[in-house]
Design a protein around this motif. Structure first.
Motif, mmCIF file in Angstrom:
data_model
loop_
_atom_site.group_PDB
_atom_site.id
_atom_site.type_symbol
_atom_site.label_atom_id
_atom_site.label_comp_id
_atom_site.label_asym_id
_atom_site.label_seq_id
_atom_site.Cartn_x
_atom_site.Cartn_y
_atom_site.Cartn_z
ATOM 1 N N PHE A 240 0.778 -1.237 0.141
ATOM 2 C CA PHE A 240 -0.148 -0.029 0.072
ATOM 3 C C PHE A 240 0.931 1.318 0.069
ATOM 4 C CE2 PHE A 240 -3.021 -2.858 1.351
ATOM 5 C CZ PHE A 240 -4.411 -2.217 0.777
ATOM 6 N N GLU A 241 0.309 2.300 -0.608
ATOM 7 C CA GLU A 241 1.171 3.450 -0.537
ATOM 8 C C GLU A 241 0.294 4.487 0.257
ATOM 9 O OE1 GLU A 241 1.742 7.681 -3.128
ATOM 10 O OE2 GLU A 241 0.876 5.941 -4.275
ATOM 11 N N PHE A 242 0.894 5.292 1.315
ATOM 12 C CA PHE A 242 0.461 5.902 2.192
ATOM 13 C C PHE A 242 0.597 7.393 2.033
ATOM 14 C CE2 PHE A 242 1.180 8.643 5.934
ATOM 15 C CZ PHE A 242 0.112 8.464 6.828
ATOM 16 N N VAL A 243 -0.251 8.266 1.910
ATOM 17 C CA VAL A 243 -0.180 9.779 1.848
ATOM 18 C C VAL A 243 -0.968 10.179 2.630
ATOM 19 C CG1 VAL A 243 -0.223 11.721 0.448
ATOM 20 C CG2 VAL A 243 0.342 9.603 -0.562
ATOM 21 N N CYS A 244 -0.299 11.483 3.600
ATOM 22 C CA CYS A 244 -1.312 12.269 4.539
ATOM 23 C C CYS A 244 -0.921 13.524 4.069
ATOM 24 C CB CYS A 244 -0.921 12.188 6.019
ATOM 25 S SG CYS A 244 0.922 12.629 6.221
ATOM 26 N N ALA A 245 -2.287 14.364 3.643
ATOM 27 C CA ALA A 245 -1.972 15.213 2.792
ATOM 28 C C ALA A 245 -2.970 16.731 3.575
ATOM 29 C CB ALA A 245 -2.461 15.567 1.486
ATOM 30 N N SER A 246 -2.371 17.911 3.721
ATOM 31 C CA SER A 246 -3.300 19.010 4.422
ATOM 32 C C SER A 246 -3.472 19.979 3.304
ATOM 33 C CB SER A 246 -2.449 19.346 5.527
ATOM 34 O OG SER A 246 -2.403 18.928 6.617
ATOM 35 N N LYS A 247 -4.462 20.664 3.481
ATOM 36 C CA LYS A 247 -4.586 21.810 2.261
ATOM 37 C C LYS A 247 -5.516 22.967 3.205
ATOM 38 C CE LYS A 247 -8.813 20.579 -0.205
ATOM 39 N NZ LYS A 247 -9.357 20.351 -1.687
ATOM 40 N N TRP A 248 -5.083 24.060 3.183
ATOM 41 C CA TRP A 248 -5.674 25.189 3.925
ATOM 42 C C TRP A 248 -5.442 26.614 2.964
ATOM 43 C CZ3 TRP A 248 -1.157 22.888 4.670
ATOM 44 C CH2 TRP A 248 -0.029 23.481 4.537
ATOM 45 N N VAL A 249 -6.176 27.670 3.748
ATOM 46 C CA VAL A 249 -6.013 28.862 2.790
ATOM 47 C C VAL A 249 -5.339 29.767 3.662
ATOM 48 C CG1 VAL A 249 -7.488 30.856 2.036
ATOM 49 C CG2 VAL A 249 -8.220 28.398 1.707
ATOM 50 N N PRO B 253 -2.519 31.640 5.564
ATOM 51 C CA PRO B 253 -0.943 31.563 5.934
ATOM 52 C C PRO B 253 -0.350 31.633 7.233
ATOM 53 C CG PRO B 253 -1.431 33.316 4.005
ATOM 54 C CD PRO B 253 -2.685 33.092 4.743
ATOM 55 N N THR B 254 -1.401 32.002 8.095
ATOM 56 C CA THR B 254 -0.824 31.978 9.443
ATOM 57 C C THR B 254 -1.093 30.649 10.084
ATOM 58 O OG1 THR B 254 -3.242 32.469 10.387
ATOM 59 C CG2 THR B 254 -1.820 34.411 10.019
ATOM 60 N N ASP B 255 -1.752 29.544 9.195
ATOM 61 C CA ASP B 255 -1.803 28.142 9.914
ATOM 62 C C ASP B 255 -0.730 27.478 9.237
ATOM 63 O OD1 ASP B 255 -4.265 28.647 10.878
ATOM 64 O OD2 ASP B 255 -5.294 28.146 9.105
ATOM 65 N N ASP B 256 0.060 27.930 8.283
ATOM 66 C CA ASP B 256 1.307 27.158 7.884
ATOM 67 C C ASP B 256 2.118 26.255 9.003
ATOM 68 O OD1 ASP B 256 0.551 28.300 5.567
ATOM 69 O OD2 ASP B 256 2.515 29.414 5.256
ATOM 70 N N GLU B 257 2.497 26.808 9.952
ATOM 71 C CA GLU B 257 3.475 26.126 10.816
ATOM 72 C C GLU B 257 2.515 25.022 11.257
ATOM 73 O OE1 GLU B 257 6.034 27.116 14.914
ATOM 74 O OE2 GLU B 257 5.065 28.768 13.734
ATOM 75 N N ALA B 258 1.391 25.204 12.002
ATOM 76 C CA ALA B 258 0.648 24.345 12.602
ATOM 77 C C ALA B 258 0.281 23.055 11.583
ATOM 78 C CB ALA B 258 -0.685 24.703 13.058
ATOM 79 N N ARG B 259 -0.176 23.447 10.363
ATOM 80 C CA ARG B 259 -0.395 22.381 9.380
ATOM 81 C C ARG B 259 0.708 21.535 9.108
ATOM 82 N NH1 ARG B 259 -5.766 21.252 8.099
ATOM 83 N NH2 ARG B 259 -6.941 23.171 8.443
ATOM 84 N N VAL B 260 2.132 22.081 8.702
ATOM 85 C CA VAL B 260 3.072 21.261 8.389
ATOM 86 C C VAL B 260 3.500 20.509 9.422
ATOM 87 C CG1 VAL B 260 5.560 21.809 7.737
ATOM 88 C CG2 VAL B 260 3.783 23.013 6.591
ATOM 89 N N ALA B 261 3.617 21.164 10.842
ATOM 90 C CA ALA B 261 4.032 20.290 11.939
ATOM 91 C C ALA B 261 3.252 19.167 11.965
ATOM 92 C CB ALA B 261 4.043 21.188 12.978
ATOM 93 N N GLY B 262 1.760 19.243 11.745
ATOM 94 C CA GLY B 262 1.002 18.213 12.021
ATOM 95 C C GLY B 262 1.124 17.062 10.974
ATOM 96 N N ALA B 263 1.260 17.372 9.845
ATOM 97 C CA ALA B 263 1.536 16.241 8.774
ATOM 98 C C ALA B 263 2.986 15.441 9.132
ATOM 99 C CB ALA B 263 1.687 16.910 7.624
ATOM 100 N N ARG B 264 4.016 16.213 9.415
ATOM 101 C CA ARG B 264 5.158 15.828 9.763
ATOM 102 C C ARG B 264 5.037 14.741 11.060
ATOM 103 N NH1 ARG B 264 8.840 21.321 9.121
ATOM 104 N NH2 ARG B 264 9.166 21.125 6.850
ATOM 105 N N ARG B 265 4.406 15.306 11.951
ATOM 106 C CA ARG B 265 4.159 14.551 13.294
ATOM 107 C C ARG B 265 3.217 13.318 12.856
ATOM 108 N NH1 ARG B 265 1.326 17.849 15.711
ATOM 109 N NH2 ARG B 265 -0.703 16.802 15.825
ATOM 110 N N TYR B 266 2.410 13.296 12.226
ATOM 111 C CA TYR B 266 1.545 12.181 11.659
ATOM 112 C C TYR B 266 2.350 11.231 11.046
ATOM 113 C CZ TYR B 266 -2.627 9.769 10.247
ATOM 114 O OH TYR B 266 -3.591 8.614 10.334
#
Length: 433
Positions: free
Chosen positions: A349-358, A360-373
């Motif tokens: 299986f290929e696994f991808v976790c992907a975030s999208k948002w609008v 820019p102030t959410d950048d840090e939290a969204r990127v960190a969440g994907a990296r942590r997961y």
């Protein structure tokens, strides 16, 4: 050939790609209409010490196509697809999008493996491997390439196949954009009935573990016409498969999965949607694709163990990305490991976790969440898909390719691009770089 510079009409639209986090400004954007145009652009960039980016669909998550202060080769004017129905071949220009290939082939009742999103570019997809809903039946996109036309770092235009530049032919089938600018692909097409079933069983994530284990067990017995897939979005776990083939057989496969899942002590919602192949190929298209800020991480799993399932379902925050799991095997695994540069033929299986948002102030939290997961899955991973890499750099490249493949790719790089002219990619550096 048309050249745009900062301030010109159309410049900002031309530099805009799929990830709104990418906001770089090339010195020149050169819209190429032929391989000769591409060769001229490469020679100009090298003479003026400009970094080269290559743009087709613009789906690189890190925006490799957009070199800040460099020269972007824009292949989008080269978007034609010519089908020879009798020979079951498609001659596809390097700037074509997958939707153009699908539409041209389906007009003759034909298809080939071509991703899951129709506004993806053929170049990036095929050069990195090319997963799609037909891969378990017909192999990856790269497995269906008969020949390439490529412009090298020296501006030379080559026709590459098994008999002409065979090592380069091997490398282009999975090695990415490291060796030149591909301006044409000659692809094998396959007869397709056009019938598709999308089968989903929906559960709350918190109560989905037993069902996901049953779904996994059914996937190991799956017909090649079924590509098992799972997603997590907004607290909902979707377990099912996409069937391309005789709908009656697909309904029987859906009933078998339903029987297995019915034994699970948890309610589920069943969603079975018949559609055409072209509808399947566009259902994941994003109509506001260029408005979103995006980040993703990916892994390959050689098995979907109970431990992997538990890790996937352990959702510990609101900033976590959506998840997709897509089954490999079948015709993908039929190809010998050394036949192409694409390495991970044993993937389950290929696994991808992907975030999208609008915002820019959410950048840090969204990127960190994907990296942590994604980091929680890493102990179980058996590599990565080069087209799903983001900002991992050389460490990601080592995950994408087996050591023997990477050594062979480096040797091809030494021969065709020893100065690493094409380094805005998941880069395979020359040995002396």
């Amino acid at each position: 050939m048309k050249t745009l510079e900062p301030g010109d009409d159309g410049y900002d639209d031309a530099r805009r790609v799929w990830n709104a986090m990418v906001d770089r400004r090339p010195r020149y954007i050169v819209a190429c209409s032929s391989a000769e145009d591409v060769a001229e652009a490469i020679r100009f960039a090298r003479a003026n010490d400009l970094e080269i980016g290559v743009r087709c669909g613009g789906h690189s998550i890190v925006g490799h196509a957009v070199p800040d202060g460099g020269l972007m080769i824009d292949l989008r004017p080269m978007g034609s697809v010519e089908v020879d129905a009798a020979a079951r071949r498609a001659r596809v220009q390097g700037g074509a999008l997958l939707g153009a290939l699908d539409r041209a082939a389906q007009a003759h009742g034909l298809a080939t493996t071509a991703g899951n999103v129709s506004h993806t570019g053929i170049g990036g997809l095929a050069l990195g491997g090319g997963m799609g809903w037909l891969a378990r039946q017909h192999g990856l996109t790269c497995d269906n390439v008969v020949s390439f036309e490529i412009v090298t770092a020296d501006g030379e235009i080559l026709r590459v196949d098994r008999d002409h530049h065979p090592e380069l032919f091997w490398a282009l089938r999975g090695g990415g954009g490291n060796f030149g600018v591909v301006t044409e692909f000659d692809l094998v097409l396959h007869p397709e009935p056009g019938g598709v079933l999308s089968v989903e069983y929906l559960y709350p994530v918190a109560s989905g573990a037993v069902a996901m284990r049953r779904w996994r067990d059914e996937s190991t017995r799956a017909d090649r016409r079924a590509t098992y897939n799972a997603t997590i979005s907004d607290g909902t776990l979707s377990l099912g498969f996409v069937w391309v083939g005789d709908p009656i057989d697909g309904e029987a496969a859906a009933a078998a999965l339903a029987t297995s899942l019915a034994e699970v002590d948890a309610g589920f919602e069943r969603v079975i949607v018949p559609m055409t192949y072209l509808e399947l190929q566009t259902r994941e298209d994003d109509v506001e694709a260029h408005e979103w800020r995006r980040y993703w991480k990916g892994h390959y799993f050689s098995e979907l163990s109970d431990e992997v399932i538990d890790a996937v379902l352990a959702r510990d925050g609101d900033d976590l990305p959506n998840v997709s799991l897509q089954a490999y095997g079948g015709a993908i695994a039929d190809v010998a490991p050394g036949e192409t540069a694409f390495s991970r033929r044993d993937t389950a299986f290929e696994f991808v976790c992907a975030s999208k948002w609008v915002d820019p102030t959410d950048d840090e939290a969204r990127v960190a969440g994907a990296r942590r997961y994604a980091a929680a899955m890493e102990p179980f991973a058996s590599g990565a898909y080069v087209n799903a890499l983001s900002d991992e750099g050389s460490a990601g490249v080592r995950r994408a390719y087996a050591p023997e493949h990477l050594a062979r790719l480096t040797a091809v790089k030494d021969r065709y691009d020893p100065a690493n002219v094409f380094h805005l990619n998941q880069n395979i550096a020359p040995s002396k770089w």
